[in-house]
Design an enzyme around this catalytic site. Structure first.
Site, short mmCIF file in Angstrom:
data_model
loop_
_atom_site.label_atom_id
_atom_site.label_comp_id
_atom_site.label_asym_id
_atom_site.label_seq_id
_atom_site.Cartn_x
_atom_site.Cartn_y
_atom_site.Cartn_z
N TYR A 127 10.13 7.68 -0.50
CA TYR A 127 9.47 7.13 -1.22
C TYR A 127 8.11 7.89 -0.83
O TYR A 127 7.42 8.09 0.62
CB TYR A 127 9.22 5.65 -0.72
CG TYR A 127 8.84 5.34 -1.70
CD1 TYR A 127 9.54 4.40 -2.90
CD2 TYR A 127 6.98 4.91 -1.71
CE1 TYR A 127 8.63 3.88 -3.54
CE2 TYR A 127 6.49 4.10 -2.52
CZ TYR A 127 7.03 3.70 -3.64
OH TYR A 127 6.09 2.81 -5.31
N ASP B 64 -7.57 9.75 -2.48
CA ASP B 64 -7.12 8.95 -1.90
C ASP B 64 -7.52 9.95 -0.25
O ASP B 64 -7.51 9.79 0.87
CB ASP B 64 -5.76 9.85 -1.71
CG ASP B 64 -4.54 9.07 -0.73
OD1 ASP B 64 -4.87 7.83 -0.41
OD2 ASP B 64 -3.67 9.31 -0.22
N HIS C 288 -8.59 9.89 5.66
CA HIS C 288 -8.14 9.12 4.01
C HIS C 288 -9.44 8.90 3.08
O HIS C 288 -9.46 7.56 3.29
CB HIS C 288 -7.72 8.02 4.78
CG HIS C 288 -6.30 7.46 3.78
ND1 HIS C 288 -6.26 5.88 4.33
CD2 HIS C 288 -6.09 7.43 2.66
CE1 HIS C 288 -5.31 5.57 3.23
NE2 HIS C 288 -5.10 6.40 2.49
N CYS D 18 -6.63 -0.89 -0.17
CA CYS D 18 -8.13 -1.30 -0.72
C CYS D 18 -8.99 -0.56 -1.28
O CYS D 18 -10.66 -1.13 -1.06
CB CYS D 18 -8.61 -0.87 0.88
SG CYS D 18 -7.06 -2.30 1.94
N LYS E 19 0.39 12.91 3.37
CA LYS E 19 0.03 12.13 4.27
C LYS E 19 0.43 12.54 5.62
O LYS E 19 -0.40 13.36 6.17
CB LYS E 19 -0.01 10.79 4.72
CG LYS E 19 -0.19 9.68 3.18
CD LYS E 19 -1.67 9.83 3.30
CE LYS E 19 -2.66 8.83 2.25
NZ LYS E 19 -1.86 7.55 1.55
N ARG F 208 5.65 3.06 2.79
CA ARG F 208 5.55 4.30 4.03
C ARG F 208 6.17 3.08 4.85
O ARG F 208 6.31 2.47 4.96
CB ARG F 208 4.53 5.14 4.53
CG ARG F 208 3.68 5.72 3.62
CD ARG F 208 2.50 6.37 4.18
NE ARG F 208 1.43 5.28 3.27
CZ ARG F 208 0.35 4.32 4.49
NH1 ARG F 208 1.35 4.77 5.88
NH2 ARG F 208 0.17 3.49 4.76
N ARG G 44 3.92 2.24 -7.74
CA ARG G 44 3.07 3.89 -7.77
C ARG G 44 3.42 4.40 -9.52
O ARG G 44 4.49 4.54 -9.92
CB ARG G 44 3.17 4.41 -6.96
CG ARG G 44 2.85 3.82 -5.48
CD ARG G 44 1.19 4.24 -5.09
NE ARG G 44 1.30 3.08 -3.74
CZ ARG G 44 0.51 3.72 -2.66
NH1 ARG G 44 -0.48 4.00 -3.33
NH2 ARG G 44 0.06 2.99 -1.87
N SER H 197 -4.86 2.12 3.04
CA SER H 197 -3.65 1.84 1.96
C SER H 197 -4.64 0.62 1.24
O SER H 197 -4.10 -0.37 1.88
CB SER H 197 -2.73 1.62 2.56
OG SER H 197 -2.91 3.19 3.07
P1 GTP Z 1 -3.89 4.06 -1.94
O1 GTP Z 1 -3.27 4.07 -2.34
O2 GTP Z 1 -2.74 3.07 -1.21
O3 GTP Z 1 -4.61 4.75 -0.95
O4 GTP Z 1 -5.06 2.96 -1.94
P2 GTP Z 1 -6.19 2.78 -2.55
O5 GTP Z 1 -7.25 2.84 -1.44
O6 GTP Z 1 -6.15 3.53 -3.43
O7 GTP Z 1 -6.51 1.56 -3.56
P3 GTP Z 1 -6.46 0.97 -5.16
O8 GTP Z 1 -8.02 1.77 -5.63
O9 GTP Z 1 -5.37 1.59 -5.53
O10 GTP Z 1 -6.82 -1.09 -4.83
C1 GTP Z 1 -5.57 -1.48 -4.18
C2 GTP Z 1 -5.60 -3.71 -4.52
O11 GTP Z 1 -7.19 -3.42 -4.38
C3 GTP Z 1 -5.49 -3.34 -6.42
O12 GTP Z 1 -4.78 -4.40 -6.26
C4 GTP Z 1 -7.40 -3.11 -6.80
O13 GTP Z 1 -7.17 -3.97 -8.02
C5 GTP Z 1 -7.33 -4.38 -5.96
N1 GTP Z 1 -9.05 -3.88 -5.98
C6 GTP Z 1 -9.24 -2.25 -5.86
N2 GTP Z 1 -10.93 -3.05 -5.85
C7 GTP Z 1 -11.48 -3.44 -5.97
C8 GTP Z 1 -12.31 -4.25 -5.31
O14 GTP Z 1 -13.75 -4.07 -5.77
N3 GTP Z 1 -12.57 -5.98 -5.33
C9 GTP Z 1 -10.98 -6.86 -5.74
N4 GTP Z 1 -11.49 -8.14 -5.62
N5 GTP Z 1 -10.23 -6.05 -5.80
C10 GTP Z 1 -10.04 -4.47 -5.67
C1 SPV Z 2 -0.80 4.87 1.72
O1 SPV Z 2 -0.64 4.62 1.35
O2 SPV Z 2 -2.28 4.98 1.69
C2 SPV Z 2 -0.91 5.84 -0.25
C3 SPV Z 2 0.45 6.15 -0.58
O3 SPV Z 2 -1.84 6.82 -0.22
S1 SPV Z 2 1.02 7.53 0.24
O4 SPV Z 2 1.36 8.21 -0.37
O5 SPV Z 2 2.82 6.56 0.15
O6 SPV Z 2 1.10 7.50 1.47
MN MN Z 3 -3.75 6.12 0.77
#
Ligand code: GTP
Ligand code: SPV
Ligand code: MN
Length: 628
Positions: free
Chosen positions: A239, A315, A268, A292, A248, A100, A407, A290
């Site tokens: 993207y 999400d 979110h 996290c 979003k 983004r 992704r 994002s």
């Molecule tokens: P968006 O789709 O961008 O909104 O991201 P998200 O919040 O869904 O994040 P996601 O669950 O994909 O995790 C992102 C990164 O954080 C990955 O590389 C995970 O491995 C890492 N991660 C997730 N949970 C944990 C945790 O409990 N501990 C640690 N150390 N890393 C974590």
């Molecule tokens: C984020 O960035 O929080 C996502 C990916 O979930 S996107 O759909 O590109 O915003």
């Molecule tokens: Mn997100």
């Protein structure tokens, strides 16, 4: 022609200008009072953008297959080896179009103050001029797809409809996974349901005979929201959140505005059902910025016996106070657009299983056997790899094979632990809301808010280290209130006020309890103090016991903390020193955080609600007292 003209022009005029071109093809044969406005809008956009063809998307399987086949034929997608990954594809984006672009994302509200200091504001009239200029002829040589979609079950009481016009077949296929697309949505529109207009172009028109590229896009990007007229215009990027406008742009930025006006919240947040060893079900929503950990927590497999988690969403959640005084939540999406790197057997086995097939991967690495790979899928990379840019790759190169924001796009229904009723139109009642971020220091593993207002204060103070999900320097700390900084469609201070007012519509004993969590605190040696992932169930277990009033908590200046003996640590070894560090609250460091909060609040020039200033003052008082 100015955009305003498109919307005011009489229907007959538009139709006369567009239909004579036979190549524009058949319109849907659905009749109803709502169709004229839709067709008029589609015609107007076609007049402006001048596509070669118009395709009304019906959401059928055969249509999807034809679309995918076409993209394989023209090099947009690589078909993966069906032996390993049936029905799955790899897309490689242009290296400049990988996340983004928050710097190019605008809220074009009539008054600048309604966008607030955290958004890029644009004057709507000027922006319409600009967009008219850049969208002029933008779809030349391409097909313009008309994609009717529903966020939430079609016709559901919390659901909303949109239509995306796009010249990207990749976006069409993605929207088909991420939302409910097709003719039944069109029927809703035909019968008069309200809908949101979203227009997207990759901004790469083709001259006659000009060859296309695998990932067309434009260096100039605009992702523009008109909150008053409920429209989105996106130009130049193919993207993720820049191109799948339902996500979003609509389900957060535009929906947050609709929610403000109608008394609900667009957030979110992931959404899960947690089932205790006693078989009792609880519903938890969690807002993390994002990349996290939302998808990971959404697919949690508890490492403590007896607990189960069912996935509801990963999400976005729409939250609405119910007549029963509880806060009800739906996941408006129908799929996951998840971060690939870090997703593996040891971290998120559920995601790995979800991705068995029927998945579109973007910017991951390609194996010699026609399957995909990314950092963290396995401990060691396979022998022969092609990186996300299509070049041969070896570990010695010292850079990742998959892009850090690569992704997967996959249907929610494919998740092995999806809740059987995940798309129930009425949603689920929330028991707890979690706010979190990526904080190496200061923020304890879990803190309970003392009440709703304190919870809103915690949400307003979330800050997090930047990730690759958006442009910017990875690791740099930034404020990301409610994990909504890039996604709130109006003044963030008004949004804080809206959270407070939603709380007042809930029955005090039925409102969800609010917690702050941080899985990412690090020791002096730089390693994570908490094992995370499946072991986060141990924190959830404490949260549920607090909801039940089954355990006492310890007051601290920043909120209520667990007594160490109440955390279930059976089967893992977390040294006492790490536990102490995980829950340490350093008053001096926190006092400097309160200065940052005050600074942040002051950017809203008096608009931050007084109760949050009162929380800030109370926090300072408690911290000074703790300092002695
Ligand atoms: P968006 O789709 O961008 O909104 O991201 P998200 O919040 O869904 O994040 P996601 O669950 O994909 O995790 C992102 C990164 O954080 C990955 O590389 C995970 O491995 C890492 N991660 C997730 N949970 C944990 C945790 O409990 N501990 C640690 N150390 N890393 C974590
Ligand atoms: C984020 O960035 O929080 C996502 C990916 O979930 S996107 O759909 O590109 O915003
Ligand atoms: Mn997100």
């Amino acid at each position: 022609m100015a955009l305003a003209d498109i919307f005011t022009r009489p229907a007959t005029g538009g139709i006369r200008q567009v239909t004579p071109t036979a190549a524009y093809g058949a319109r849907p044969s659905i009749a109803g009072p709502g169709m004229a406005a839709l067709e008029e809008w589609v015609d107007g956009v076609a007049v402006l953008t001048k596509p070669d063809r118009i395709h009304w998307v019906d959401g059928s399987r055969s249509e999807n297959e034809a679309l995918l086949r076409g993209m394989v034929d023209d090099g947009t997608l690589i078909k993966l080896n069906p032996e390993w990954r049936p029905g799955s594809y790899l897309a490689r984006s242009h290296p400049s179009d990988v996340a983004r672009t928050e710097g190019r994302t605008y809220i074009a509200s009539e008054a600048e103050i309604d966008a607030g200091p955290t958004n890029n504001w644009a004057d709507p009239a000027e922006m319409r001029e600009t967009l008219t200029g850049i969208f002029e002829g933008a779809m030349r040589g391409r097909t313009m797809y008309v994609v009717p979609f529903s966020m939430g079950a079609v016709g559901g009481p919390l659901s909303h409809i949109g239509v995306q016009i796009t010249d990207s077949p990749y976006a069409v296929a993605s929207i088909g996974i991420m939302t409910r697309v097709g003719t039944d949505v069109l029927r809703e529109i035909a019968t008069g349901a309200a809908w949101v207009k979203t227009i997207h172009s990759v901004g790469a028109p083709l001259a006659p005979g000009q060859a296309d590229v695998a990932w067309p896009c434009n260096d100039e990007k605009y992702i523009v929201h008109f909150p008053e007229t409920l429209e989105v215009w996106s130009f130049g990027s193919g993207y993720g959140g820049n191109a799948i406008l339902a996500k979003k742009c609509f389900a957060l930025r535009i929906a947050s505005v609709i929610g403000r006006d109608e008394g609900w919240l667009a957030e979110h947040m992931l959404l899960i059902r947690v089932i205790s060893p006693e078989g009792k079900a609880y519903h938890v929503a969690a807002a993390f910025p994002s990349a996290c950990g939302k998808t990971n927590l959404a697919m949690l497999r508890p490492t403590i016996p007896g607990w189960r988690v069912e996935t509801l969403g990963d999400d976005i959640a729409w939250l609405r106070p119910g007549e029963d005084g509880r806060l009800w939540a739906i996941n408006p999406e129908a799929g996951f657009f998840g971060v690939a790197p870090g997703t593996g057997e040891s971290t998120n086995v559920t995601a790995v299983e979800t991705l068995w097939g029927n998945t579109i991967f973007t910017n991951v690495a390609l194996r010699a056997d026609g399957d995909v790979w990314w950092e963290g899928l396995t401990d060691t990379p396979p022998a022969e790899l092609t990186d996300w840019e299509g070049n041969p790759w070896t570990p010695a190169m010292g850079r990742p094979a998959a892009h850090p924001n690569s992704r997967f796009t996959v249907s929610a229904g494919q998740c092995p632990q999806i809740a059987p009723d995940w798309d129930a139109p009425e949603g689920v009642p929330l028991d707890a809301i979690l706010f979190g971020g990526r904080r190496a220091t200061n923020v304890p593993l879990v803190v309970e808010a003392t009440d709703w207002t304190h919870g809103v204060f915690l949400g307003s103070n979330i800050s997090s280290e930047r990730t690759a999900a958006a442009e910017g320097t990875v690791g740099e700390l930034r404020r990301d209130p409610f994990a909504m900084l890039p996604f709130c469609g109006y003044n963030m201070a008004d949004y804080f006020g809206h959270w407070l007012s939603v709380g007042q519509k809930l029955r005090f004993d039925r409102a969800p309890r609010i917690f702050q969590v941080n899985w990412f605190r690090k020791g002096a040696d730089g390693r994570f103090l908490w094992p995370g992932f499946g072991d986060n169930a141990r924190v959830i277990d404490w949260i549920i016991r607090r909801v039940e009033g089954a355990v006492p908590a310890v007051d601290s200046p920043v909120g209520r903390l667990p007594r160490t003996e109440d955390l279930n640590l059976d089967g893992i070894h977390v040294p006492q020193q790490d536990l102490d560090e995980l829950f340490a609250v350093d008053p001096a460091l926190w006092l400097s955080e309160t200065d940052l909060t005050e600074q942040f609040y002051s950017t809203f020039e008096g608009r931050v609600p007084a109760p949050l200033y009162a929380e800030l003052a109370a926090l300072r008082y408690r911290l000074r007292r703790a300092q002695g």
